[in-house]
Scaffold this motif. Structure first.
Motif, PDB file in Angstrom:
ATOM      1  N   ASP A  25       5.219  -1.915   7.298  1.00 12.63           N
ATOM      2  CA  ASP A  25       4.325  -0.756   7.177  1.00 12.63           C
ATOM      3  C   ASP A  25       5.047   0.527   7.581  1.00 12.63           C
ATOM      4  O   ASP A  25       4.967   1.548   6.888  1.00 12.63           O
ATOM      5  N   MET A  26       5.773   0.486   8.709  1.00 13.67           N
ATOM      6  CA  MET A  26       6.479   1.665   9.199  1.00 13.67           C
ATOM      7  C   MET A  26       7.635   2.067   8.285  1.00 13.67           C
ATOM      8  O   MET A  26       8.000   3.251   8.219  1.00 13.67           O
ATOM      9  N   LEU A  27       8.229   1.096   7.589  1.00 15.67           N
ATOM     10  CA  LEU A  27       9.374   1.371   6.726  1.00 15.67           C
ATOM     11  C   LEU A  27       9.068   2.474   5.721  1.00 15.67           C
ATOM     12  O   LEU A  27       9.929   3.300   5.404  1.00 15.67           O
ATOM     13  N   TRP A  28       7.816   2.515   5.253  1.00  9.99           N
ATOM     14  CA  TRP A  28       7.455   3.459   4.199  1.00  9.99           C
ATOM     15  C   TRP A  28       7.396   4.899   4.690  1.00  9.99           C
ATOM     16  O   TRP A  28       7.559   5.829   3.895  1.00  9.99           O
ATOM     17  N   ILE A  29       7.168   5.094   5.984  1.00  6.33           N
ATOM     18  CA  ILE A  29       7.063   6.477   6.454  1.00  6.33           C
ATOM     19  C   ILE A  29       8.315   6.956   7.178  1.00  6.33           C
ATOM     20  O   ILE A  29       8.362   8.114   7.602  1.00  6.33           O
ATOM     21  N   ILE A  30       9.306   6.096   7.311  1.00  4.53           N
ATOM     22  CA  ILE A  30      10.549   6.552   7.940  1.00  4.53           C
ATOM     23  C   ILE A  30      11.649   6.770   6.908  1.00  4.53           C
ATOM     24  O   ILE A  30      12.802   6.980   7.273  1.00  4.53           O
ATOM     25  N   GLY A  31      11.285   6.716   5.619  1.00  5.29           N
ATOM     26  CA  GLY A  31      12.261   7.072   4.610  1.00  5.29           C
ATOM     27  C   GLY A  31      12.219   6.313   3.309  1.00  5.29           C
ATOM     28  O   GLY A  31      12.722   6.796   2.292  1.00  5.29           O
ATOM     29  N   PHE A  32      11.602   5.136   3.277  1.00 10.30           N
ATOM     30  CA  PHE A  32      11.626   4.350   2.047  1.00 10.30           C
ATOM     31  C   PHE A  32      10.789   4.991   0.946  1.00 10.30           C
ATOM     32  O   PHE A  32      11.088   4.833  -0.244  1.00 10.30           O
ATOM     33  N   ASP A  33       9.736   5.714   1.335  1.00 10.37           N
ATOM     34  CA  ASP A  33       8.919   6.418   0.342  1.00 10.37           C
ATOM     35  C   ASP A  33       9.755   7.452  -0.413  1.00 10.37           C
ATOM     36  O   ASP A  33       9.649   7.595  -1.627  1.00 10.37           O
ATOM     37  N   GLN A  34      10.608   8.168   0.319  1.00  9.53           N
ATOM     38  CA  GLN A  34      11.473   9.164  -0.300  1.00  9.53           C
ATOM     39  C   GLN A  34      12.475   8.515  -1.249  1.00  9.53           C
ATOM     40  O   GLN A  34      12.770   9.045  -2.325  1.00  9.53           O
ATOM     41  N   ILE A  35      12.974   7.359  -0.885  1.00  6.26           N
ATOM     42  CA  ILE A  35      13.916   6.640  -1.738  1.00  6.26           C
ATOM     43  C   ILE A  35      13.249   6.248  -3.054  1.00  6.26           C
ATOM     44  O   ILE A  35      13.850   6.364  -4.138  1.00  6.26           O
ATOM     45  N   VAL A  36      12.001   5.793  -2.976  1.00  3.99           N
ATOM     46  CA  VAL A  36      11.265   5.405  -4.185  1.00  3.99           C
ATOM     47  C   VAL A  36      11.082   6.611  -5.106  1.00  3.99           C
ATOM     48  O   VAL A  36      11.293   6.522  -6.328  1.00  3.99           O
ATOM     49  N   ARG A  37      10.697   7.764  -4.553  1.00  2.00           N
ATOM     50  CA  ARG A  37      10.510   8.961  -5.368  1.00  2.00           C
ATOM     51  C   ARG A  37      11.811   9.371  -6.050  1.00  2.00           C
ATOM     52  O   ARG A  37      11.826   9.728  -7.238  1.00  2.00           O
ATOM     53  N   GLN A  38      12.897   9.345  -5.297  1.00  2.00           N
ATOM     54  CA  GLN A  38      14.182   9.757  -5.864  1.00  2.00           C
ATOM     55  C   GLN A  38      14.683   8.756  -6.893  1.00  2.00           C
ATOM     56  O   GLN A  38      15.282   9.139  -7.903  1.00  2.00           O
ATOM     57  N   ALA A  39      14.439   7.480  -6.664  1.00  2.00           N
ATOM     58  CA  ALA A  39      14.843   6.450  -7.624  1.00  2.00           C
ATOM     59  C   ALA A  39      14.104   6.645  -8.948  1.00  2.00           C
ATOM     60  O   ALA A  39      14.686   6.470 -10.029  1.00  2.00           O
ATOM     61  N   ALA A  40      12.835   7.009  -8.871  1.00  2.00           N
ATOM     62  CA  ALA A  40      12.052   7.229 -10.094  1.00  2.00           C
ATOM     63  C   ALA A  40      12.575   8.414 -10.880  1.00  2.00           C
ATOM     64  O   ALA A  40      12.426   8.464 -12.116  1.00  2.00           O
ATOM     65  N   GLY A  41      13.169   9.385 -10.189  1.00  2.00           N
ATOM     66  CA  GLY A  41      13.745  10.527 -10.878  1.00  2.00           C
ATOM     67  C   GLY A  41      15.056  10.223 -11.568  1.00  2.00           C
ATOM     68  O   GLY A  41      15.493  10.964 -12.453  1.00  2.00           O
ATOM     69  N   ILE A  42      15.706   9.126 -11.175  1.00  2.00           N
ATOM     70  CA  ILE A  42      16.988   8.727 -11.766  1.00  2.00           C
ATOM     71  C   ILE A  42      16.787   7.674 -12.847  1.00  2.00           C
ATOM     72  O   ILE A  42      17.306   7.795 -13.966  1.00  2.00           O
ATOM     73  N   TRP A  43      16.064   6.623 -12.494  1.00  2.00           N
ATOM     74  CA  TRP A  43      15.805   5.532 -13.434  1.00  2.00           C
ATOM     75  C   TRP A  43      14.343   5.606 -13.874  1.00  2.00           C
ATOM     76  O   TRP A  43      13.425   5.392 -13.066  1.00  2.00           O
ATOM     77  N   HIS A  44      14.116   5.895 -15.110  1.00  2.00           N
ATOM     78  CA  HIS A  44      12.764   6.147 -15.616  1.00  2.00           C
ATOM     79  C   HIS A  44      12.092   4.851 -16.090  1.00  2.00           C
ATOM     80  O   HIS A  44      11.651   4.734 -17.230  1.00  2.00           O
ATOM     81  N   TRP A  45      12.014   3.908 -15.182  1.00  2.00           N
ATOM     82  CA  TRP A  45      11.328   2.664 -15.482  1.00  2.00           C
ATOM     83  C   TRP A  45       9.834   2.842 -15.230  1.00  2.00           C
ATOM     84  O   TRP A  45       9.431   3.449 -14.224  1.00  2.00           O
ATOM     85  N   PRO A  46       8.987   2.332 -16.094  1.00  2.00           N
ATOM     86  CA  PRO A  46       7.533   2.541 -15.946  1.00  2.00           C
ATOM     87  C   PRO A  46       6.991   2.091 -14.593  1.00  2.00           C
ATOM     88  O   PRO A  46       6.218   2.802 -13.962  1.00  2.00           O
ATOM     89  N   TRP A  47       7.379   0.895 -14.137  1.00  2.00           N
ATOM     90  CA  TRP A  47       6.842   0.397 -12.869  1.00  2.00           C
ATOM     91  C   TRP A  47       7.296   1.239 -11.693  1.00  2.00           C
ATOM     92  O   TRP A  47       6.542   1.468 -10.733  1.00  2.00           O
TER      93      TRP A  47
END
Length: 374
Positions: A25-47
């Motif tokens: 649960d804590m992983l998402w607010i210490i930086g993993f959420d930001q990684i997901v957003r940035q990954a979506a900007g690089i790889w445009h996979w629907p999921w």
């Protein structure tokens, strides 16, 4: 090494899956959420695009996965309460002493929340935000502990229903001055009215605060739902798979009830509405069920150390993220390697480096058996 430590933790009455789930649960607010957003900007996979779209809070009505982080943590706090009380009672600690310790913990969490909100800037009462995530957790923890200490299961359920229905009635039927009853908007809701009337200092959204007075009261129900799950997991004479099934059924019932109630009473995280409480607690229970099955039932434990390291020092990393410049440290260590990569990958690599430094910091504490508790 981890297997040995896992046995030590288990023998002390801790639930291994609970620490891992807290870390996840804590992983998402210490930086993993930001990684997901940035990954979506690089790889445009629907999921991946869908998941990145879930990494934000709706301003008012609606529900996204990011809304689960806070109530899940409070639910986990509730699950841990019966284990903590049971452990203290076995050591001969009197209930009065347990209450005092819970009250002190609440006060410390409120103070830490104030520090997190830059209270040490001493900007004056009018410019200081007194409401906080940690404050809400502390209040929910204290009153849930008090209720569990003084009441049996039936009494806890009655308290849960009383608080839940009382909050629902207040929001739907209390006539807000100049607005009327049943208006569920940021400015016209009973919660906003209560915040403007009782909460000193600055409110997060000006006219209301998502961690305001009403949310603190309603949040107690989330903690109480967690305590019921915790007591079920502690129940003697019930097998692990039966406990997992109970978590599954309870989670499904709460989630479906929240979704159905949401058709009449909107799901609003910032209001901590009754429908949000049920939906979030139900999904949290299902998440705990998954971790419990894998870690405690099937005993696949080695992988969970990634999350356990975070979960065992959750408040530490939450405070450290606002007080320690992990970005500078990660840039110092990994900056040269990152600059060798294509420019498009720099932001996500930097975020991964920050998260890695944070985890290594917690891993050192973990290896040294340093667990900072409030």
């Amino acid at each position: 090494m981890y297997r040995k430590y896992a046995m030590e933790v288990s023998n002390k009455g801790r639930l291994l899956s609970l620490d891992a789930f807290r870390g996840f649960d804590m992983l998402w607010i210490i930086g993993f959420d930001q990684i997901v957003r940035q990954a979506a900007g690089i790889w445009h996979w629907p999921w991946l695009g869908w998941l990145a779209g879930q990494m934000e809070h709706p301003y008012w009505e609606g529900f996204k996965l990011y809304d689960l982080i806070f109530p899940t943590f409070l639910f986990i706090v509730g699950v841990a309460i019966p284990f903590s009380i049971g452990s203290q009672r076995r050591r001969g600690v009197k209930d009065t002493r347990i209450c005092v310790k819970a009250a002190l913990r609440m006060v410390v969490l409120i103070i830490l929340g104030l520090v997190y909100n830059c209270g040490l800037n001493f900007a004056g009462v009018a410019e200081t935000r007194f409401c906080s995530v940690l404050g809400l957790i502390g209040i929910g923890y204290f009153f849930a502990t008090l209720i569990v200490l003084r009441c049996g299961i039936r009494g806890q359920v009655l308290w849960l229903l009383g608080i839940f229905l009382g909050c629902l009635a207040a929001v739907c039927w209390y006539p807000v001055p100049g607005v009327g009853a049943g208006v569920i908007t940021p400015d016209g809701s009973f919660a906003g009215c209560l915040d403007r009337l009782l909460v000193p200092g600055r409110l997060y959204f000006g006219s209301f605060d998502p961690e305001g007075a009403m949310s603190c009261i309603s949040g107690i129900t989330t903690a109480l739902l967690g305590t019921l799950a915790g007591q079920w997991l502690m129940r003697e004479g019930v097998g692990k798979w039966q406990k997992a099934l109970g978590l599954l059924c309870g989670g499904c019932i709460c989630a479906v009830a929240g979704a159905v109630l949401g058709c009449y009473y909107p799901i609003i995280k910032n209001l901590w509405s009754g429908s949000f409480v049920l939906l979030a607690a139900g999904l949290s229970g299902l998440g705990l069920c998954l971790f419990y099955v894998v870690i405690d039932c099937l005993e696949f434990r080695k992988w969970s150390v990634v999350f356990t390291v975070i979960g065992m020092n959750s408040i530490t990393i939450y405070m450290a993220c606002c007080m320690v410049n992990f970005g500078h440290t990660s840039g110092f260590i990994f900056g040269g390697v990152i600059r060798m990569m294509p420019d498009v990958y720099h932001p996500i690599l930097y975020s991964v480096a920050v998260l890695l430094v944070e985890w290594l910091f917690l891993f050192i504490l973990y290896k040294k058996r340093i667990f900072l508790k409030v």
